[in-house]
Design an enzyme around this catalytic site. Structure first.
Site, PDB file in Angstrom:
ATOM      1  N   ARG A 118      72.922  14.050 140.907  1.00 42.00           N
ATOM      2  CA  ARG A 118      74.062  13.110 140.127  1.00 42.00           C
ATOM      3  C   ARG A 118      75.446  13.218 140.634  1.00 42.00           C
ATOM      4  NH1 ARG A 118      72.233  10.804 135.454  1.00 42.00           N
ATOM      5  NH2 ARG A 118      70.076  10.952 135.086  1.00 42.00           N
TER       6      ARG A 118
ATOM      7  N   ASP B 127      66.913  24.593 135.986  1.00 39.84           N
ATOM      8  CA  ASP B 127      68.119  24.021 135.613  1.00 39.84           C
ATOM      9  C   ASP B 127      68.214  22.899 135.072  1.00 39.84           C
ATOM     10  OD1 ASP B 127      67.968  23.016 138.051  1.00 39.84           O
ATOM     11  OD2 ASP B 127      69.531  24.434 139.213  1.00 39.84           O
TER      12      ASP B 127
ATOM     13  N   GLU C 121      73.384  20.583 136.549  1.00 35.79           N
ATOM     14  CA  GLU C 121      72.399  21.821 136.968  1.00 35.79           C
ATOM     15  C   GLU C 121      73.235  23.285 136.678  1.00 35.79           C
ATOM     16  OE1 GLU C 121      70.370  18.487 139.178  1.00 35.79           O
ATOM     17  OE2 GLU C 121      72.535  19.282 138.860  1.00 35.79           O
TER      18      GLU C 121
ATOM     19  N   GLU D 201      63.998  31.904 138.144  1.00 34.56           N
ATOM     20  CA  GLU D 201      65.016  31.409 138.909  1.00 34.56           C
ATOM     21  C   GLU D 201      66.327  31.526 138.380  1.00 34.56           C
ATOM     22  OE1 GLU D 201      64.281  28.323 142.250  1.00 34.56           O
ATOM     23  OE2 GLU D 201      65.930  27.481 140.928  1.00 34.56           O
TER      24      GLU D 201
ATOM     25  N   HIS E 229      64.228   8.976 146.636  1.00 34.72           N
ATOM     26  CA  HIS E 229      64.037   9.278 145.279  1.00 34.72           C
ATOM     27  C   HIS E 229      63.826   8.006 144.396  1.00 34.72           C
ATOM     28  CE1 HIS E 229      64.822  10.999 141.188  1.00 34.72           C
ATOM     29  NE2 HIS E 229      64.677  12.220 141.820  1.00 34.72           N
TER      30      HIS E 229
ATOM     31  N   HIS F  17      70.026  12.788 146.214  1.00 37.52           N
ATOM     32  CA  HIS F  17      69.719  12.218 145.051  1.00 37.52           C
ATOM     33  C   HIS F  17      70.655  12.910 143.953  1.00 37.52           C
ATOM     34  CE1 HIS F  17      67.479  15.961 144.961  1.00 37.52           C
ATOM     35  NE2 HIS F  17      67.250  15.900 143.617  1.00 37.52           N
TER      36      HIS F  17
END
Length: 404
Positions: A211, A96, A132, A118, A240, A209
């Site tokens: 967004r 994604d 995602e 996936e 990250h 991490h």
């Protein structure tokens, strides 16, 4: 010989696609061409190298301070220049990311059948996780073959009108990678972790991490600091590389004697750390799969998840992004052995270590080179309920739900 392009760009994609690439290389009638976008430059290369792999084509798309649109556009432009000359019979993308979306669009634009590895994960909220959730929904619309990790993911796809004959339940390739890594992980990969095997403290592996969590990163970091105040507890944060993440988290956790901050660890080193950890507190998608597979109670820093199977099974729990909620859930497990053992002994619903072979067999069948493989059936019967939860945006499972 059929050519199969494999487009990857991030560390998670490299981890989960490495077993697939190896299985493609071993197939007598399939020739994989690995295309790296370089979306996670250093971490991607390190991960491929750990598996003994390298990209055949490197688009090198990354530049400082790019927006998501700019990254996506650069990947599309790079594939526009390289894809037509490959004569690919299929194009594999995973998950994604921006690389996934751009790779799928490029394949679709050039008439190359897109295989989505996936496929079918859904949180039910377009903005969580962002971007995602939107990316995987879009990729699903242009894919010719959908390789779903679980029966619940298959159900999600069917509910969106995806034809059943284009879906194969494979299990998640992250379990294949995890089993391979268990035989190869030898060191923690950072000087600050050299004493970890001799440290009597309980280890909480913590990270954040995504967004959609950026506005709450300072609150999450404050939770990590308070967890480290618990006697006999050590919090390890592989931080990250994104500057926005570091600016939010580092000032809050710096200087605490029971917090160890490292750079992102090489994959094999991270697997060794994961096995050493007593508890995982993270918004990482991989942690939601790897933790349950290793019997590690996993607290997910979100209110919704596209991986609801582990929540239903009881080995993962959604705890949100507030300081108080994260701290309360973590301390409950650290202080209550019964609650801890209940989560640690829950079943893993994600795979049996044969997902990569099912993936390659599915591609071969799609290309007329073999029979459709037997589909993955999890040991724990949580999948129908998990599919229902994944489609219900109002569901907030702060307590493990019983299997149906």
């Amino acid at each position: 010989m059929r050519t199969v392009s494999v487009v990857i760009g991030t560390r998670p994609e490299a981890i989960k696609m490495a077993p697939v690439i190896k299985a493609l290389q071993a197939h007598p009638d399939l020739d994989p061409v690995v295309i790296s976008t370089g979306q996670h430059r250093q971490m991607l290369d390190e991960t491929l190298d750990a598996f003994g792999l390298a990209a055949d084509i490197d688009l090198q798309v990354m530049a400082p301070q790019q927006t998501l649109s700019q990254v996506t556009a650069r990947i599309l432009n790079g594939l526009e220049d390289r894809l037509p000359g490959l004569g690919a019979d299929a194009l594999l993308v995973h998950g994604d990311t921006a690389t996934t979306l751009a790779g799928a669009l490029a394949g679709f634009h050039h008439g190359v059948p897109v295989v989505h590895v996936e496929a079918g994960l859904r949180s039910g909220e377009l903005s969580s996780p962002f971007p995602e959730e939107g990316n995987r929904r879009l990729v699903g619309q242009v894919s010719a073959l959908h390789l779903a990790p679980t029966p619940a993911n298959r159900t999600n796809l069917l509910c969106e009108g995806i034809p059943d004959e284009t879906i194969v339940v494979t299990g998640n390739t992250v379990i294949d990678a995890l089993r391979w890594a268990g035989d190869h992980a030898t060191e923690y990969g950072h000087p600050a972790l050299r004493d970890l095997d001799d440290d009597p403290r309980r280890v909480v592996l913590a990270s954040a991490h995504r967004r959609d969590a950026w506005p709450q990163l300072a609150d999450i970091a404050a939770a990590f600091r308070r967890i480290a105040d618990e006697p006999g507890t050590r919090v390890v944060i592989p931080l990250h590389r994104n500057p926005a993440v570091r600016r939010a988290i580092l000032p809050v956790v710096a200087g605490h004697p029971d917090i160890t901050v490292t750079d992102p660890l090489p994959y094999l080193s991270f697997m060794k750390l994961l096995k050493r950890a007593d508890l995982i507190v993270s918004d990482s998608s991989g942690a939601q799969e790897e933790g349950p597979a290793l019997g590690k109670p996993t607290l997910v820093l979100s209110d919704v998840t596209e991986r609801s199977e582990a929540v239903v099974a009881g080995t993962a729990k959604l705890v949100g992004k507030t300081t108080e909620g994260i701290v309360a859930a973590t301390l409950d497990l650290l202080r209550d052995p019964i609650a801890y053992d209940r989560m640690a002994s829950a079943a893993n619903p994600y795979g049996d270590g044969r997902a990569a072979q099912r993936t390659v067999d599915s591609v071969a069948c799609f290309l007329g080179l073999g029979d459709r493989p037997e589909q993955f059936v999890p040991e724990t019967p949580v999948d129908q309920l998990a599919a229902e939860l994944a489609r219900n945006a109002d569901y907030r499972p702060h307590e493990p739900q019983p299997a149906s």
